[in-house]
Design a protein around this motif. Structure first.
Motif, PDB file in Angstrom:
ATOM      1  N   ALA A   1      46.072  34.220  41.855  1.00 40.95           N
ATOM      2  CA  ALA A   1      45.019  35.115  42.228  1.00 40.95           C
ATOM      3  C   ALA A   1      44.213  35.877  41.144  1.00 40.95           C
ATOM      4  O   ALA A   1      43.172  36.209  41.166  1.00 40.95           O
ATOM      5  N   ASP A   2      45.083  36.747  40.411  1.00 41.47           N
ATOM      6  CA  ASP A   2      44.422  37.409  39.216  1.00 41.47           C
ATOM      7  C   ASP A   2      43.708  36.813  38.502  1.00 41.47           C
ATOM      8  O   ASP A   2      42.701  37.312  38.018  1.00 41.47           O
ATOM      9  N   ARG A   3      44.072  35.600  38.092  1.00 43.89           N
ATOM     10  CA  ARG A   3      43.352  34.810  36.969  1.00 43.89           C
ATOM     11  C   ARG A   3      41.935  34.413  37.813  1.00 43.89           C
ATOM     12  O   ARG A   3      41.029  34.266  37.055  1.00 43.89           O
ATOM     13  N   VAL A   4      42.111  33.911  39.019  1.00 37.19           N
ATOM     14  CA  VAL A   4      40.912  33.432  39.800  1.00 37.19           C
ATOM     15  C   VAL A   4      40.003  34.677  40.020  1.00 37.19           C
ATOM     16  O   VAL A   4      38.651  34.586  39.608  1.00 37.19           O
ATOM     17  N   ARG A   5      40.444  35.802  40.172  1.00 40.71           N
ATOM     18  CA  ARG A   5      39.424  37.057  40.279  1.00 40.71           C
ATOM     19  C   ARG A   5      38.764  37.252  39.066  1.00 40.71           C
ATOM     20  O   ARG A   5      37.617  37.446  38.916  1.00 40.71           O
ATOM     21  N   ASP A   6      39.577  37.218  37.975  1.00 40.29           N
ATOM     22  CA  ASP A   6      38.932  37.437  36.506  1.00 40.29           C
ATOM     23  C   ASP A   6      38.003  36.629  36.372  1.00 40.29           C
ATOM     24  O   ASP A   6      37.156  37.041  35.541  1.00 40.29           O
ATOM     25  N   ALA A   7      38.112  35.407  36.800  1.00 39.13           N
ATOM     26  CA  ALA A   7      36.899  34.504  36.664  1.00 39.13           C
ATOM     27  C   ALA A   7      35.880  34.522  37.714  1.00 39.13           C
ATOM     28  O   ALA A   7      35.011  33.582  37.825  1.00 39.13           O
ATOM     29  N   ALA A   8      35.810  35.708  38.505  1.00 34.54           N
ATOM     30  CA  ALA A   8      34.780  35.765  39.426  1.00 34.54           C
ATOM     31  C   ALA A   8      35.043  34.421  40.504  1.00 34.54           C
ATOM     32  O   ALA A   8      33.911  34.303  41.333  1.00 34.54           O
ATOM     33  N   GLY A   9      36.128  34.105  40.723  1.00 32.31           N
ATOM     34  CA  GLY A   9      36.371  33.362  41.939  1.00 32.31           C
ATOM     35  C   GLY A   9      37.014  33.833  42.950  1.00 32.31           C
ATOM     36  O   GLY A   9      37.165  34.880  43.129  1.00 32.31           O
ATOM     37  N   GLU A  10      37.292  32.791  44.000  1.00 29.87           N
ATOM     38  CA  GLU A  10      37.792  33.230  45.265  1.00 29.87           C
ATOM     39  C   GLU A  10      39.104  32.406  45.763  1.00 29.87           C
ATOM     40  O   GLU A  10      38.765  31.089  45.462  1.00 29.87           O
ATOM     41  N   MET A  11      40.094  32.848  46.170  1.00 34.56           N
ATOM     42  CA  MET A  11      41.053  31.813  46.411  1.00 34.56           C
ATOM     43  C   MET A  11      41.504  32.347  47.840  1.00 34.56           C
ATOM     44  O   MET A  11      41.702  33.205  48.373  1.00 34.56           O
ATOM     45  N   THR A  12      41.573  31.130  48.709  1.00 27.71           N
ATOM     46  CA  THR A  12      42.016  31.091  50.061  1.00 27.71           C
ATOM     47  C   THR A  12      43.414  30.270  50.364  1.00 27.71           C
ATOM     48  O   THR A  12      43.493  29.149  49.809  1.00 27.71           O
ATOM     49  N   VAL A  13      44.460  30.976  51.159  1.00 22.94           N
ATOM     50  CA  VAL A  13      45.706  30.358  51.359  1.00 22.94           C
ATOM     51  C   VAL A  13      45.883  30.112  52.721  1.00 22.94           C
ATOM     52  O   VAL A  13      45.756  31.087  53.704  1.00 22.94           O
ATOM     53  N   ASP A  14      46.070  28.962  53.118  1.00 21.94           N
ATOM     54  CA  ASP A  14      45.967  28.573  54.361  1.00 21.94           C
ATOM     55  C   ASP A  14      47.456  28.007  54.860  1.00 21.94           C
ATOM     56  O   ASP A  14      47.689  27.068  54.352  1.00 21.94           O
ATOM     57  N   THR A  15      48.426  28.970  55.373  1.00 18.82           N
ATOM     58  CA  THR A  15      49.700  28.345  55.304  1.00 18.82           C
ATOM     59  C   THR A  15      50.473  29.026  56.461  1.00 18.82           C
ATOM     60  O   THR A  15      49.825  30.050  57.309  1.00 18.82           O
ATOM     61  N   GLY A  16      51.560  28.732  56.893  1.00 23.58           N
ATOM     62  CA  GLY A  16      52.253  29.176  57.726  1.00 23.58           C
ATOM     63  C   GLY A  16      53.743  28.600  58.056  1.00 23.58           C
ATOM     64  O   GLY A  16      53.872  27.458  57.433  1.00 23.58           O
TER      65      GLY A  16
END
Length: 710
Positions: free
Chosen positions: A657-672
Motif C-alpha cells: 500500500a505504501d509503494r502504491v501510494r507513493d506512485a499516486a495509485g489506489e489499492m482496494t482489498v476485498d476479503t473476509g
C-alpha cells in the motif's frame, strides 16, 4: 443498587450498617425475629420450587437474604445470623421432608451457610469502599455471588448424591450452583435497594407514576403466567415466546425505580420457577431433567442480570446528572478561564428556520446579541480593535459571525450546528488562524440561541505546513532511494550474470572436459566438483532473478510475468492463471518494475497465508489507468481489523500500500474470513499520473492510499 461491602466500622456508612448487637437486647431480638421470619418464608418458598422432593430446587431465594444479612452486618455478628439460618433450615427439613435424614439436611444447611459466608467475604474484598452505584461494582457483586454459590455447591451436591445413591455429582453440583446463584441475584438487589431507600435516600431514585408501575407489574406477571403456564408441545404464537418477557423486563428497568423493578423481576422469576417445577412452560418439553432445569435457570439468570445491570446504569446516569447540576459553577469557572473563545448568542425573538436565507440574516441582525462570553472572547475582540460593547453585538464583519452567515443555508437544515469552520484574520500585522464551531438550540422548532467556540490554531497550522513540506521532501528522497536501489540491483544482477555467471559456465565446461579425459580414480571427484559448480550456478541464477527478473527490462512486463508464473510454479507449487493485455509502450520502466514487484509480493502472500495452490493475475489498462487484479480463493482474513494491528515486518500488504501510494495509485482489498482475497491496484497513466503525483504530496494513507471493500 450495588451492595455495600463489609468494611471496618469507622469506614462504613452508618445508614447502611446492620449492627443489631449495639441496639439493645430488645431491638436485637426483634431484628433477629424479623430476619428469621423472612428467611423461613423464603426457605418454604424455595422448597416448593423443585419438580419432586428429592430434586434440587430451581432457585433458592433464601441464599440472597443470607448473603445480604452477612454483608451488611459486622463479622462479629455472623454467628447469630448463621445460627438462625441453620436452625430454620434443619427444622423446615425435618417437618416437610418425608424422607428426612439428618446428615443430608445438615449438609444442605451447611452448604447454604458456606454460600453466604464465602460470598460476603469475597464481596468485601472485591468492593473495599462503599459509594454510589457503579457498573464495576455490580459486576464484582455478581462474581462474588457466583463464587459463594460455587463453594456451597461442592457440599450441597455431595449431600444429594449421598441421599439418592447416584453418581451424577457434577450434574447436581451445577444445578445447586445455578439455583443458589440465581437466588442471590434475585433477592440481594431487592434487600439493598430497599435499605438504600430507607437509610440512604440520597442514593435512591424517586418513584414514578403509581399507575404506570402497577400496569407494568400486571403486564409482566400476566405475561409470565401466559408463557410459562402452558403445557409443552402446544401451538406457539409470538406472544408465547420467552423473549417477550425480556422486553417487559427492560421496560421495567427504564420506567421503575430500582427497588420496585428488582422486586417485580424477582417475583416474576419465582413465578416462572414455580411453573417450571410443575412441568409447564416452553422449557419443559425436554426429557432430560438436567437440561430442563438448566434451561430455566439460564433464562431466569438472563432476566435478572439484565434488569440488575440496567437499573444500576440508569441510576448511575441519574446520579451523574445530579452531579453535573451541582458542578455548574465549577464548569462556568472552567469556561471563563478557557484558552478557547466561548460565547452564547441569544435571540430576543425566536427565528423560524424555514425563512429564506436573506430574511434569516436580517432577523439575526435585528434580534441576535451576545448574551454571555468568556475572557478569551473579549481579548480576541480587543486585539481586533473592538470595544467590549461592540463585542456583545451581532456584527456581520466579525469573522465568526461572517462564517455563520456564509453557511447559514446549510446550517438551517441541521439545527444550526456547524463544526470545523476555519478562517484567518490579521491581528497586529500578523495572520492568525482560528477554528470555530456553532451549536444551535431549538425550542418548538424555532432557533432561540447559538453557542459558539473558537480556537487559535495558528501554531498548529504552521507546524502542519512545515510537516507537509518535510513529508514531501521525504517522499522525494524515498523515490530517489528506490530508484537508486533498483539501479543498483540491476547493475549487480548484470555484474553477476556477466561476471560470476560466465565464470561458472566456463568452469563447468572445463570440469566436464577433465572428466572425459581423467583416469577412473579421479573421475568421481571431478564429477562431484562439476555437480557442486552446477548447484552454485543455479543459486546464482536465482539470485540474479530476484535482483532483476529476466526480460523485465529488455522484453517488457508480460514476458517477465510469464517467467514469474513459471518460477513460482516450480519453486512454490503455485499455479498462476495469467492474463496480460497491455501496451508496453504506454508503461514507463519505473512503473513496469513497480507493477512486477507488487504482483510478486501479492503472490508471495498467497503462498504464505491463503492456503491454496492457485491464483489469478490480470493486468489491463486504458488511456487513463493501469489496473492490476490478484485474486485467490483461499482462507481470507478480516481486513478491517488488520488496519488497527501493528504492521508486520517485511514487504506485506502495508508496504504494498505504501509503494502504491507513493506512485499516486489506489489499492482496494476485498476479503473476509473464508471467502478468499481480491486485491485491486490502479495506477494512473498519462496526464492523470502527473496530476496525481502532484496531489499525492498532500494526501495521506487513510484518505487515498487504499481502502477496504470488505
Amino acid at each position: 443498587m450495588v451492595p455495600t461491602p463489609i468494611v471496618p466500622d469507622a469506614d462504613r456508612p452508618p445508614g447502611l450498617q446492620w449492627d443489631f448487637t449495639r441496639s439493645g437486647v430488645a431491638k436485637a431480638a426483634a431484628s433477629l425475629v424479623i430476619f428469621a421470619a423472612l428467611y423461613l418464608l423464603l426457605v418454604l418458598l424455595g422448597l416448593k420450587l423443585h419438580e419432586y422432593v428429592e430434586a434440587l430446587t430451581i432457585m433458592w431465594p433464601a441464599a440472597g437474604l443470607l448473603f445480604m444479612a452477612l454483608w451488611l452486618t459486622p463479622r462479629r455478628n455472623w454467628l447469630w445470623i448463621l445460627g438462625v439460618q441453620l436452625a430454620i433450615e434443619l427444622s423446615a427439613s425435618a417437618v416437610l421432608n418425608d424422607h428426612y435424614r439428618f446428615s443430608t439436611s445438615l449438609s444442605y444447611a451447611l452448604a447454604n451457610s458456606i454460600d453466604g459466608v464465602v460470598g460476603a467475604f469475597v464481596a468485601s474484598r472485591l468492593i473495599p469502599t462503599p459509594g454510589a452505584p457503579r457498573m464495576r461494582n455490580v459486576l464484582l457483586f455478581i462474581a462474588a455471588a457466583a463464587v459463594g454459590a460455587a463453594a456451597s455447591a461442592l457440599v450441597g451436591a455431595y449431600g444429594t448424591t449421598q441421599m439418592l445413591g447416584g453418581e451424577a455429582y457434577v450434574r447436581e453440583m451445577q444445578i445447586w450452583w445455578a439455583g443458589n446463584w440465581l437466588g442471590s441475584l434475585c433477592m440481594a438487589p431487592i434487600v439493598m435497594s430497599w435499605v438504600v431507600r430507607l437509610r440512604a435516600r440520597q442514593h435512591s431514585a424517586p418513584a414514578g407514576s403509581a399507575l404506570e408501575m402497577i400496569l407494568i407489574g400486571i403486564a409482566m406477571l400476566a405475561m409470565a403466567s401466559w408463557v410459562f403456564s402452558a403445557p409443552p408441545g402446544g401451538e406457539t404464537t409470538i406472544l408465547d415466546m420467552p423473549f417477550v418477557l425480556l422486553a417487559l423486563v427492560v421496560v421495567a428497568a427504564f420506567r421503575m425505580p430500582p427497588r420496585w423493578s428488582t422486586s417485580l423481576v424477582a417475583a416474576t422469576a419465582i413465578l416462572v420457577s414455580y411453573f417450571a417445577s410443575r412441568g409447564l412452560g416452553p422449557f419443559a418439553g425436554d426429557q432430560n431433567p438436567f437440561v430442563r432445569v438448566g434451561a430455566v435457570q439460564l433464562y431466569l439468570a438472563t432476566l435478572v442480570v439484565i434488569n440488575f445491570l440496567l437499573t444500576v446504569v440508569l441510576l448511575e446516569k441519574r446520579n451523574a446528572y445530579q452531579l453535573l447540576r451541582t458542578s455548574d459553577e465549577r464548569y462556568r469557572n472552567f469556561i471563563e478561564h478557557s484558552s478557547e473563545a466561548v460565547w452564547r448568542v441569544e435571540l430576543s425573538a425566536p427565528m423560524d428556520p424555514n425563512l429564506p436565507a436573506g430574511e434569516q440574516i436580517a432577523w439575526l441582525q435585528t434580534h441576535a446579541y451576545v448574551a454571555e462570553s468568556n475572557r478569551t472572547y473579549l481579548r480576541i475582540n480587543r486585539e481586533m480593535g473592538r470595544t467590549e460593547t461592540e463585542a456583545q453585538e451581532w456584527r456581520s464583519d466579525m469573522p465568526w459571525f461572517a462564517m455563520f452567515i456564509k453557511h447559514l443555508g446549510t446550517a438551517s437544515h441541521q439545527a444550526y450546528t456547524m463544526d470545523g469552520l476555519q478562517f484567518t484574520v490579521t491581528v497586529n500585522s500578523h495572520a492568525r488562524t482560528y477554528i470555530t464551531g456553532f451549536r444551535g438550540v431549538m425550542e418548538q422548532g424555532f432557533l432561540v440561541r447559538v453557542w459558539g467556540v473558537a480556537r487559535d490554531v495558528t501554531e498548529l497550522v504552521n507546524l502542519n505546513e512545515r510537516l507537509r513540506q518535510n513529508q514531501d521532501r521525504l517522499k522525494l528522497y524515498a523515490r530517489e532511494l528506490v530508484g537508486a536501489e533498483e539501479r543498483a540491483r540491476r547493475a549487480t544482477a548484470v555484474d553477476l550474470h556477466d561476471g560470476i555467471g560466465q565464470q561458472l559456465v566456463g568452469l563447468s565446461m572445463t570440469l566436464e572436459a577433465l572428466v572425459a579425459r581423467s583416469p577412473p580414480e579421479i573421475r568421481l571427484l571431478l564429477s562431484e566438483a562439476t555437480a557442486t559448480v552446477r548447484e552454485v550456478q543455479a543459486i546464482a541464477q536465482r539470485v540474479i532473478a530476484d535482483l532483476s527478473p529476466p526480460g523485465l527490462y529488455e522484453l517488457g512486463l508480460e514476458p517477465a510475468l510469464k517467467w514469474l508464473s513459471v518460477y513460482m510454479r516450480s519453486k512454490d507449487h503455485l499455479q498462476v492463471a495469467l492474463h496480460v493485455a497491455v501496451n508496453e509502450a504506454s508503461i514507463g520502466i519505473d512503473l513496469r518494475v513497480l507493477v512486477f514487484k507488487v504482483i510478486r509480493e501479492l503472490l508471495r502472500n498467497v503462498v504464505k497465508h491463503a492456503g491454496v495452490q492457485a491464483a489469478s493475475v490480470t493486468v489491463t489498462h486504458d488511456a487513463k489507468e493501469l489496473r492490476v487484479v490478484v485474486e485467490d480463493r483461499g482462507l481470507g482474513f478480516e481486513w478491517q481489523l488488520s488496519l488497527f494491528e501493528p504492521r508486520a515486518h517485511g514487504f506485506g500488504l502495508w508496504s504494498v500500500a505504501d509503494r502504491v501510494r507513493d506512485a499516486a495509485g489506489e489499492m482496494t482489498v476485498d476479503t473476509g474470513p473464508g471467502r478468499g482475497c481480491r486485491v485491486t491496484v490502479i495506477f494512473p497513466l498519462g496526464a492523470g499520473a502527473a496530476a496525481l503525483q502532484s496531489a499525492d504530496a498532500t494526501r495521506n494513507l487513510q484518505d487515498g492510499s487504499f481502502r477496504s471493500a470488505s
